[in-house]
Design a protein around this motif. Sequence first.
Motif, PDB file in Angstrom:
ATOM      1  N   SER A 190       0.841  -1.205   0.000  1.00 21.41           N
ATOM      2  CA  SER A 190       0.000   0.000   0.000  1.00 21.41           C
ATOM      3  C   SER A 190       0.871   1.248   0.000  1.00 21.41           C
ATOM      4  O   SER A 190       2.076   1.191   0.287  1.00 21.41           O
ATOM      5  CB  SER A 190      -0.866   0.009   1.265  1.00 21.41           C
ATOM      6  N   GLY A 191       0.214   2.386  -0.253  1.00 19.18           N
ATOM      7  CA  GLY A 191       0.921   3.657  -0.200  1.00 19.18           C
ATOM      8  C   GLY A 191       1.446   3.928   1.196  1.00 19.18           C
ATOM      9  O   GLY A 191       2.558   4.428   1.391  1.00 19.18           O
ATOM     10  N   MET A 192       0.642   3.561   2.164  1.00 16.14           N
ATOM     11  CA  MET A 192       1.059   3.790   3.538  1.00 16.14           C
ATOM     12  C   MET A 192       2.305   2.976   3.889  1.00 16.14           C
ATOM     13  O   MET A 192       3.220   3.466   4.547  1.00 16.14           O
ATOM     14  CB  MET A 192      -0.093   3.433   4.473  1.00 16.14           C
ATOM     15  N   ASN A 225       5.245   4.714   2.310  1.00 14.11           N
ATOM     16  CA  ASN A 225       5.668   5.889   3.074  1.00 14.11           C
ATOM     17  C   ASN A 225       6.405   5.481   4.347  1.00 14.11           C
ATOM     18  O   ASN A 225       7.431   6.067   4.711  1.00 14.11           O
ATOM     19  CB  ASN A 225       4.451   6.745   3.441  1.00 14.11           C
ATOM     20  N   HIS A 244      -0.601  13.793   4.169  1.00 14.67           N
ATOM     21  CA  HIS A 244      -1.296  12.515   4.370  1.00 14.67           C
ATOM     22  C   HIS A 244      -0.563  11.699   5.418  1.00 14.67           C
ATOM     23  O   HIS A 244      -1.170  11.085   6.303  1.00 14.67           O
ATOM     24  CB  HIS A 244      -1.357  11.751   3.035  1.00 14.67           C
ATOM     25  N   GLU A 266      -2.197   8.480   8.468  1.00 10.88           N
ATOM     26  CA  GLU A 266      -1.456   7.220   8.450  1.00 10.88           C
ATOM     27  C   GLU A 266      -1.219   6.686   9.859  1.00 10.88           C
ATOM     28  O   GLU A 266      -0.224   6.021  10.135  1.00 10.88           O
ATOM     29  CB  GLU A 266      -0.182   7.364   7.603  1.00 10.88           C
ATOM     30  N   GLU A 325       4.647  15.981  -0.476  1.00 10.09           N
ATOM     31  CA  GLU A 325       3.523  15.207  -1.039  1.00 10.09           C
ATOM     32  C   GLU A 325       3.061  15.845  -2.355  1.00 10.09           C
ATOM     33  O   GLU A 325       2.698  17.021  -2.383  1.00 10.09           O
ATOM     34  CB  GLU A 325       2.379  15.208  -0.024  1.00 10.09           C
ATOM     35  N   ASP A 365       6.006  11.599  -0.900  1.00  8.96           N
ATOM     36  CA  ASP A 365       4.781  10.811  -1.014  1.00  8.96           C
ATOM     37  C   ASP A 365       4.165  11.186  -2.359  1.00  8.96           C
ATOM     38  O   ASP A 365       3.470  12.188  -2.488  1.00  8.96           O
ATOM     39  CB  ASP A 365       3.834  11.149   0.154  1.00  8.96           C
ATOM     40  N   ALA A 411       1.965   9.449  -4.107  1.00  7.66           N
ATOM     41  CA  ALA A 411       0.845   8.523  -4.345  1.00  7.66           C
ATOM     42  C   ALA A 411       0.246   8.765  -5.727  1.00  7.66           C
ATOM     43  O   ALA A 411      -0.080   7.830  -6.445  1.00  7.66           O
ATOM     44  CB  ALA A 411      -0.212   8.698  -3.261  1.00  7.66           C
ATOM     45  N   ARG A 412       0.114  10.057  -6.094  1.00  2.00           N
ATOM     46  CA  ARG A 412      -0.475  10.420  -7.403  1.00  2.00           C
ATOM     47  C   ARG A 412       0.538  11.216  -8.235  1.00  2.00           C
ATOM     48  O   ARG A 412       0.211  12.222  -8.851  1.00  2.00           O
ATOM     49  CB  ARG A 412      -1.757  11.236  -7.186  1.00  2.00           C
ATOM     50  N   GLN A 414       7.542   7.346  -3.093  1.00  2.00           N
ATOM     51  CA  GLN A 414       6.542   6.285  -3.058  1.00  2.00           C
ATOM     52  C   GLN A 414       5.469   6.655  -4.060  1.00  2.00           C
ATOM     53  O   GLN A 414       5.045   7.813  -4.104  1.00  2.00           O
ATOM     54  CB  GLN A 414       5.961   6.239  -1.641  1.00  2.00           C
ATOM     55  N   CYS A 458       1.646   5.025  -6.052  1.00  2.77           N
ATOM     56  CA  CYS A 458       0.615   3.981  -5.964  1.00  2.77           C
ATOM     57  C   CYS A 458       0.170   3.526  -7.349  1.00  2.77           C
ATOM     58  O   CYS A 458      -0.095   4.357  -8.219  1.00  2.77           O
ATOM     59  CB  CYS A 458      -0.616   4.509  -5.219  1.00  2.77           C
ATOM     60  N   SER A 468      -2.536   1.610  -7.310  1.00  2.00           N
ATOM     61  CA  SER A 468      -3.924   1.249  -6.990  1.00  2.00           C
ATOM     62  C   SER A 468      -4.868   2.440  -6.915  1.00  2.00           C
ATOM     63  O   SER A 468      -5.998   2.305  -6.480  1.00  2.00           O
ATOM     64  CB  SER A 468      -3.936   0.522  -5.639  1.00  2.00           C
ATOM     65  N   LYS A 469      -4.388   3.627  -7.343  1.00  2.00           N
ATOM     66  CA  LYS A 469      -5.285   4.790  -7.341  1.00  2.00           C
ATOM     67  C   LYS A 469      -5.720   5.067  -8.783  1.00  2.00           C
ATOM     68  O   LYS A 469      -6.380   4.219  -9.374  1.00  2.00           O
ATOM     69  CB  LYS A 469      -4.597   5.964  -6.655  1.00  2.00           C
ATOM     70  N   SER A 507       1.824  -0.500  -4.229  1.00  2.00           N
ATOM     71  CA  SER A 507       2.594   0.736  -4.377  1.00  2.00           C
ATOM     72  C   SER A 507       4.057   0.350  -4.452  1.00  2.00           C
ATOM     73  O   SER A 507       4.402  -0.818  -4.260  1.00  2.00           O
ATOM     74  CB  SER A 507       2.402   1.635  -3.151  1.00  2.00           C
TER      75      SER A 507
HETATM   76  C1  LIG Z   1      -1.384  11.340  -0.718  1.00  2.00           C
HETATM   77  C2  LIG Z   1      -1.572   9.925  -0.256  1.00  2.00           C
HETATM   78  N1  LIG Z   1      -0.530   9.267   0.242  1.00  2.00           N
HETATM   79  C3  LIG Z   1      -0.628   8.000   0.671  1.00  2.00           C
HETATM   80  C4  LIG Z   1      -1.835   7.320   0.608  1.00  2.00           C
HETATM   81  C5  LIG Z   1      -1.918   5.927   1.158  1.00  2.00           C
HETATM   82  O1  LIG Z   1      -2.203   4.967   0.209  1.00  2.00           O
HETATM   83  P1  LIG Z   1      -2.854   3.562   0.641  1.00  2.00           P
HETATM   84  O2  LIG Z   1      -4.299   3.817   0.844  1.00  2.00           O
HETATM   85  O3  LIG Z   1      -2.551   2.666  -0.514  1.00  2.00           O
HETATM   86  O4  LIG Z   1      -2.186   3.112   1.878  1.00  2.00           O
HETATM   87  C6  LIG Z   1      -2.956   7.978   0.106  1.00  2.00           C
HETATM   88  C7  LIG Z   1      -4.248   7.250   0.057  1.00  2.00           C
HETATM   89  O5  LIG Z   1      -5.296   7.726  -0.222  1.00  2.00           O
HETATM   90  C8  LIG Z   1      -2.836   9.320  -0.332  1.00  2.00           C
HETATM   91  O6  LIG Z   1      -3.890   9.996  -0.805  1.00  2.00           O
END
Ligand SMILES: Cc1ncc(COP(=O)(O)O)c(C=O)c1O
Length: 355
Positions: A59-61, A64, A85, A90, A137, A170, A172-173, A196, A198, A200-201, A209
């Motif tokens: 996962s993204g978390m 991170n 985030h 988290e 981020e 971070d 994620a996107r 990091q 993702c 999965s988004k 991730s």
């Molecule tokens: C900016 C950001 N970082 C990290 C995450 C964490 O990703 P995950 O839900 O896969 O743990 C998210 C999830 O929505 C996010 O929006």
Amino acid sequence: MKILDFRSDTVTLPTDEMRRAMAAAEVGDDQYGEDPTVNRLQELSAEIVGKEAGLFVASGMMGNLCGVLSQTERGDEIILGELAHLFQNEVGGYAVFGAIHPRTIAQRRPCPELADIAAAIRPRAYNFPRTALLCLENTHNWLGGAVITPEETKAAADLAHTHGLKVHLDGARIFNSAVAQGVDARDLTRHVDTVQFCYSKGLAAPVGSIICGPRETIERARKIRKMLGGAMRQAGVIAAAAIVAIDTMRDRLVEDHVNARRLADGLAAIRGVSIYPTRVETNIVAFELDPSVSGERFRDACAADGLRLSSYGGNWRRLRMVTHYGLEQRDVDSALEIMSRALANVRGPVETHAD
Ligand SMILES: Cc1ncc(COP(=O)(O)O)c(C=O)c1O
């Protein structure tokens, strides 16, 4: 009734090509480093963000957490924007697993002000924690998907490096950010140590991730992932979908951005909504309801018509909608109609909110 799920881009479903790739994936035991599909995904991903190595995580978390813990020691301090985030959403994982002390700084824009970062870096002294890491981020979730530019990234990272800090992004996107700015993802990652992102988004893979960075740091991250219980076996089955995600789903993110802007323009025309459409840069649309509206009643009225939204921090007056694969322009138009109707119906007594 089609459910219009605008809560997040995490609700995206895998494409047919992803499902076929998953079924056909060549796999092995990844804890022996023998899953060829995971290995390919890691190499491909590291290359896309211009780093030496990558590590596939659940996962993204987890990405991170591995990014923070692989670049800090117990008792270190990390600097984060107060709306990061990592700080907000988290569960304070770095404090629990790494005894890390978070130092939050003001966050008016996705990239905190250089002066605020500089002021938060502690001098080395006997009675201070060591400031070890700056976290950025991009795009920024709490700030409505706003982007950090390559120049801002460089300036913040240079400042951090001058003081001996590492920088974790971070991202994620990160591809939403790159596509929106018309730059290569590497322009946004070149100056940071670890990133990091993702699958999965918005890229619509079902799971996963990656954390990318220098080989030595990624080796530390591998051990941390193991400690967290996140080391996997025939993970090639899910890595196969992630490969399709990065091969086929990055360029189409621009459609989500166009839909987000259409949504924002439409929201701006609805009485009782407060929004700055020009601040919508990617696929996240953040807006507020005026105090005469009950946020919960608005949410429920929308849900009754098949429209799902999310809130920031459980405050249903500050709402979030995310455009993504599976939602078309006509879905945006339907969502606007549903919200217009819902708002007309739910104007009610003023409520107070604590969270
Ligand atoms: C900016 C950001 N970082 C990290 C995450 C964490 O990703 P995950 O839900 O896969 O743990 C998210 C999830 O929505 C996010 O929006």
